[in-house]
Write a protein that holds these residues in place. Structure first.
Motif, PDB file in Angstrom:
ATOM      1  N   THR A 171      68.089  10.440  12.283  1.00  0.00           N
ATOM      2  CA  THR A 171      69.059  10.723  11.228  1.00  0.00           C
ATOM      3  C   THR A 171      69.977   9.530  11.002  1.00  0.00           C
ATOM      4  O   THR A 171      70.138   8.655  11.862  1.00  0.00           O
ATOM      5  CB  THR A 171      69.919  11.939  11.591  1.00  0.00           C
ATOM      6  OG1 THR A 171      70.745  11.611  12.728  1.00  0.00           O
ATOM      7  CG2 THR A 171      69.037  13.147  11.932  1.00  0.00           C
ATOM      8  N   ALA A 172      70.609   9.521   9.833  1.00  0.00           N
ATOM      9  CA  ALA A 172      71.568   8.460   9.520  1.00  0.00           C
ATOM     10  C   ALA A 172      72.734   8.489  10.492  1.00  0.00           C
ATOM     11  O   ALA A 172      73.277   7.435  10.869  1.00  0.00           O
ATOM     12  CB  ALA A 172      72.058   8.623   8.082  1.00  0.00           C
ATOM     13  N   ALA A 173      73.132   9.697  10.927  1.00  0.00           N
ATOM     14  CA  ALA A 173      74.246   9.794  11.876  1.00  0.00           C
ATOM     15  C   ALA A 173      73.905   9.109  13.193  1.00  0.00           C
ATOM     16  O   ALA A 173      74.757   8.432  13.796  1.00  0.00           O
ATOM     17  CB  ALA A 173      74.592  11.260  12.115  1.00  0.00           C
ATOM     18  N   GLU A 174      72.667   9.260  13.661  1.00  0.00           N
ATOM     19  CA  GLU A 174      72.255   8.609  14.915  1.00  0.00           C
ATOM     20  C   GLU A 174      72.235   7.097  14.760  1.00  0.00           C
ATOM     21  O   GLU A 174      72.675   6.360  15.652  1.00  0.00           O
ATOM     22  CB  GLU A 174      70.886   9.134  15.345  1.00  0.00           C
ATOM     23  CG  GLU A 174      70.937  10.559  15.873  1.00  0.00           C
ATOM     24  CD  GLU A 174      69.564  11.214  15.944  1.00  0.00           C
ATOM     25  OE1 GLU A 174      69.360  12.017  16.854  1.00  0.00           O
ATOM     26  OE2 GLU A 174      68.709  10.928  15.081  1.00  0.00           O
ATOM     27  N   VAL A 175      71.747   6.606  13.630  1.00  0.00           N
ATOM     28  CA  VAL A 175      71.750   5.166  13.378  1.00  0.00           C
ATOM     29  C   VAL A 175      73.172   4.637  13.387  1.00  0.00           C
ATOM     30  O   VAL A 175      73.474   3.609  14.015  1.00  0.00           O
ATOM     31  CB  VAL A 175      71.058   4.846  12.036  1.00  0.00           C
ATOM     32  CG1 VAL A 175      71.264   3.371  11.656  1.00  0.00           C
ATOM     33  CG2 VAL A 175      69.570   5.165  12.105  1.00  0.00           C
ATOM     34  N   VAL A 213      57.803   0.414  14.898  1.00  0.00           N
ATOM     35  CA  VAL A 213      56.532   0.189  14.214  1.00  0.00           C
ATOM     36  C   VAL A 213      56.476   1.125  13.016  1.00  0.00           C
ATOM     37  O   VAL A 213      56.675   2.345  13.153  1.00  0.00           O
ATOM     38  CB  VAL A 213      55.340   0.434  15.162  1.00  0.00           C
ATOM     39  CG1 VAL A 213      54.013   0.307  14.412  1.00  0.00           C
ATOM     40  CG2 VAL A 213      55.392  -0.552  16.326  1.00  0.00           C
ATOM     41  N   ALA A 214      56.241   0.571  11.845  1.00  0.00           N
ATOM     42  CA  ALA A 214      56.301   1.361  10.611  1.00  0.00           C
ATOM     43  C   ALA A 214      55.358   2.553  10.652  1.00  0.00           C
ATOM     44  O   ALA A 214      55.709   3.646  10.201  1.00  0.00           O
ATOM     45  CB  ALA A 214      55.976   0.470   9.415  1.00  0.00           C
ATOM     46  N   GLU A 215      54.167   2.348  11.212  1.00  0.00           N
ATOM     47  CA  GLU A 215      53.157   3.405  11.174  1.00  0.00           C
ATOM     48  C   GLU A 215      53.465   4.558  12.122  1.00  0.00           C
ATOM     49  O   GLU A 215      52.935   5.660  11.940  1.00  0.00           O
ATOM     50  CB  GLU A 215      51.789   2.812  11.491  1.00  0.00           C
ATOM     51  CG  GLU A 215      51.203   1.939  10.389  1.00  0.00           C
ATOM     52  CD  GLU A 215      51.858   0.582  10.232  1.00  0.00           C
ATOM     53  OE1 GLU A 215      51.545  -0.124   9.256  1.00  0.00           O
ATOM     54  OE2 GLU A 215      52.703   0.191  11.091  1.00  0.00           O
ATOM     55  N   THR A 216      54.296   4.338  13.134  1.00  0.00           N
ATOM     56  CA  THR A 216      54.634   5.415  14.065  1.00  0.00           C
ATOM     57  C   THR A 216      55.972   6.069  13.731  1.00  0.00           C
ATOM     58  O   THR A 216      56.269   7.150  14.249  1.00  0.00           O
ATOM     59  CB  THR A 216      54.659   4.910  15.518  1.00  0.00           C
ATOM     60  OG1 THR A 216      55.591   3.823  15.626  1.00  0.00           O
ATOM     61  CG2 THR A 216      53.278   4.431  15.934  1.00  0.00           C
ATOM     62  N   ALA A 217      56.778   5.428  12.899  1.00  0.00           N
ATOM     63  CA  ALA A 217      58.049   6.009  12.461  1.00  0.00           C
ATOM     64  C   ALA A 217      58.230   5.694  10.976  1.00  0.00           C
ATOM     65  O   ALA A 217      59.125   4.933  10.583  1.00  0.00           O
ATOM     66  CB  ALA A 217      59.209   5.471  13.291  1.00  0.00           C
ATOM     67  N   PRO A 218      57.391   6.281  10.114  1.00  0.00           N
ATOM     68  CA  PRO A 218      57.370   5.871   8.706  1.00  0.00           C
ATOM     69  C   PRO A 218      58.643   6.174   7.933  1.00  0.00           C
ATOM     70  O   PRO A 218      58.912   5.523   6.919  1.00  0.00           O
ATOM     71  CB  PRO A 218      56.174   6.643   8.141  1.00  0.00           C
ATOM     72  CG  PRO A 218      55.958   7.781   9.075  1.00  0.00           C
ATOM     73  CD  PRO A 218      56.356   7.279  10.425  1.00  0.00           C
ATOM     74  N   ALA A 219      59.427   7.164   8.363  1.00  0.00           N
ATOM     75  CA  ALA A 219      60.625   7.530   7.604  1.00  0.00           C
ATOM     76  C   ALA A 219      61.842   6.708   7.997  1.00  0.00           C
ATOM     77  O   ALA A 219      62.889   6.792   7.340  1.00  0.00           O
ATOM     78  CB  ALA A 219      60.925   9.016   7.796  1.00  0.00           C
ATOM     79  N   LEU A 220      61.737   5.916   9.052  1.00  0.00           N
ATOM     80  CA  LEU A 220      62.924   5.257   9.593  1.00  0.00           C
ATOM     81  C   LEU A 220      63.452   4.157   8.682  1.00  0.00           C
ATOM     82  O   LEU A 220      64.665   3.942   8.607  1.00  0.00           O
ATOM     83  CB  LEU A 220      62.621   4.706  10.988  1.00  0.00           C
ATOM     84  CG  LEU A 220      63.789   4.071  11.748  1.00  0.00           C
ATOM     85  CD1 LEU A 220      64.986   5.005  11.803  1.00  0.00           C
ATOM     86  CD2 LEU A 220      63.354   3.673  13.155  1.00  0.00           C
ATOM     87  N   ARG A 221      62.575   3.474   7.978  1.00  0.00           N
ATOM     88  CA  ARG A 221      63.040   2.358   7.151  1.00  0.00           C
ATOM     89  C   ARG A 221      64.083   2.815   6.137  1.00  0.00           C
ATOM     90  O   ARG A 221      65.142   2.174   5.990  1.00  0.00           O
ATOM     91  CB  ARG A 221      61.871   1.697   6.433  1.00  0.00           C
ATOM     92  CG  ARG A 221      62.315   0.558   5.514  1.00  0.00           C
ATOM     93  CD  ARG A 221      61.186  -0.277   4.985  1.00  0.00           C
ATOM     94  NE  ARG A 221      61.700  -1.465   4.318  1.00  0.00           N
ATOM     95  CZ  ARG A 221      60.988  -2.558   4.063  1.00  0.00           C
ATOM     96  NH1 ARG A 221      59.719  -2.618   4.433  1.00  0.00           N
ATOM     97  NH2 ARG A 221      61.542  -3.594   3.465  1.00  0.00           N
ATOM     98  N   ALA A 222      63.809   3.903   5.435  1.00  0.00           N
ATOM     99  CA  ALA A 222      64.745   4.372   4.412  1.00  0.00           C
ATOM    100  C   ALA A 222      66.078   4.761   5.031  1.00  0.00           C
ATOM    101  O   ALA A 222      67.154   4.473   4.471  1.00  0.00           O
ATOM    102  CB  ALA A 222      64.142   5.552   3.656  1.00  0.00           C
ATOM    103  N   VAL A 223      66.047   5.393   6.196  1.00  0.00           N
ATOM    104  CA  VAL A 223      67.285   5.802   6.864  1.00  0.00           C
ATOM    105  C   VAL A 223      68.092   4.582   7.262  1.00  0.00           C
ATOM    106  O   VAL A 223      69.315   4.515   7.055  1.00  0.00           O
ATOM    107  CB  VAL A 223      66.964   6.670   8.098  1.00  0.00           C
ATOM    108  CG1 VAL A 223      68.229   6.998   8.872  1.00  0.00           C
ATOM    109  CG2 VAL A 223      66.253   7.954   7.679  1.00  0.00           C
ATOM    110  N   VAL A 224      67.445   3.595   7.841  1.00  0.00           N
ATOM    111  CA  VAL A 224      68.138   2.389   8.285  1.00  0.00           C
ATOM    112  C   VAL A 224      68.699   1.609   7.098  1.00  0.00           C
ATOM    113  O   VAL A 224      69.839   1.113   7.136  1.00  0.00           O
ATOM    114  CB  VAL A 224      67.180   1.517   9.127  1.00  0.00           C
ATOM    115  CG1 VAL A 224      67.776   0.140   9.368  1.00  0.00           C
ATOM    116  CG2 VAL A 224      66.884   2.185  10.465  1.00  0.00           C
TER     117      VAL A 224
END
Length: 283
Positions: free
Chosen positions: A64-68, A87-98
């Motif tokens: 979540t954004a709060a954790e970041v 790694v993008a392929e193992t955490a695909p949603a993280l880029r947008a959150v970060v």
């Protein structure tokens, strides 16, 4: 097998799981961890390359954004870089959150040398340059540790300005900070292996690999900017591959700086299998 991997989806998933195990394990020999739920912050003990936060191994929910933001606040409190890797392929949603948190995200080809690819021959280098694995008491170790910093301060593959005078100055500046002693201890313990291209008693190019069981990552390969375009980076990487294979490493990987650098590593048999992501504040 050159350039881009031909792994089947199931094979790639298994490989990426193996790399995730490695990513979680390798910093622990030199860092403590702080738990932020979906994220784990690695905090280096003592001087050296700073670590980062990564998705917590085995966590099944989304970050979540709060954790970041909580991690970023803690990194500022500790006076360490606000840095995240995954790694993008193992955490695909993280880029947008970060990115929503205000960090800049950089993508790098994640490349693996398949176990069935023969160990590449170490290329010959001209001009009196010798390739060697650097021992813990080798007088070239200080310059081998410093030269990647000069390389990364002037990124790219073109010939740069920093030369032997700047290298000598950087070695003097680092003297007494404990980095040589810590690296020597890691070499003795088998946690790190350093290779260098040496001329006139100094490392013009150096890099490392850090084995954990049968997996190792090649990191920090950098050439003194004024010594580029001589094939030193390729030769040092080949020497690290040979050393890793001699130690029983079966899965050997690296993150290339960009597609141009990836093409150099592909000449040794490395293939792109995924995308390594790094997030940090925008310059």
């Amino acid at each position: 097998m050159r350039g881009v991997s031909t792994l089947e989806p199931g094979e790639r998933d298994e490989l990426l799981e193996r790399l995730e195990d490695y990513y979680d394990a390798v910093p622990r020999s030199g860092a403590r961890t702080e738990d932020f739920g979906a994220l784990t912050l690695f905090v280096r003990e003592g001087q050296g390359w700073p670590f980062y936060a990564r998705p917590t191994r085995g966590w099944r929910g989304e970050v979540t954004a709060a954790e970041v933001n909580r991690v970023r606040v803690r990194q500022r409190e500790l006076g360490i870089p606000e840095s995240f890797e995954w790694v993008a392929e193992t955490a695909p949603a993280l880029r947008a959150v970060v990115e929503r948190s205000g960090l800049a995200v950089h993508a790098h080809p994640l490349m693996v040398l398949s176990p069935d690819v023969p160990t590449p021959e170490v290329p010959n280098v001209a001009g009196g340059v010798a390739l060697r694995i650097v021992g813990p008491d080798d007088p070239v170790l200080p310059s081998a540790l410093v030269v990647p910093h000069l390389a990364f301060a002037d990124p790219g593959t073109g010939v740069g300005v920093a030369g032997v005078a700047e290298l000598a100055q950087a070695v003097r500046a680092a003297a007494g900070d404990g980095s040589v002693e810590r690296s020597a201890a890691r070499i003795r313990a088998g946690l790190t292996s350093v290779a260098a291209a040496v001329e006139d008693g100094r490392a013009l190019c150096a890099g490392q690999h850090q084995p954990v069981g049968k997996v190792s990552e090649i990191v920090g390969v950098g050439t003194l900017p004024a010594a580029r375009r001589r094939g030193l980076g390729l030769a040092v990487t080949a020497a690290l591959v040979a050393d890793a294979r001699s130690r029983g490493v079966e899965t050997l990987f690296l993150s290339a700086g960009d597609d141009d650098v990836a093409r150099i590593y592909a000449r040794l048999g490395f293939c792109s299998v995924a995308t390594a992501m790094i997030a940090e504040p925008a310059a």
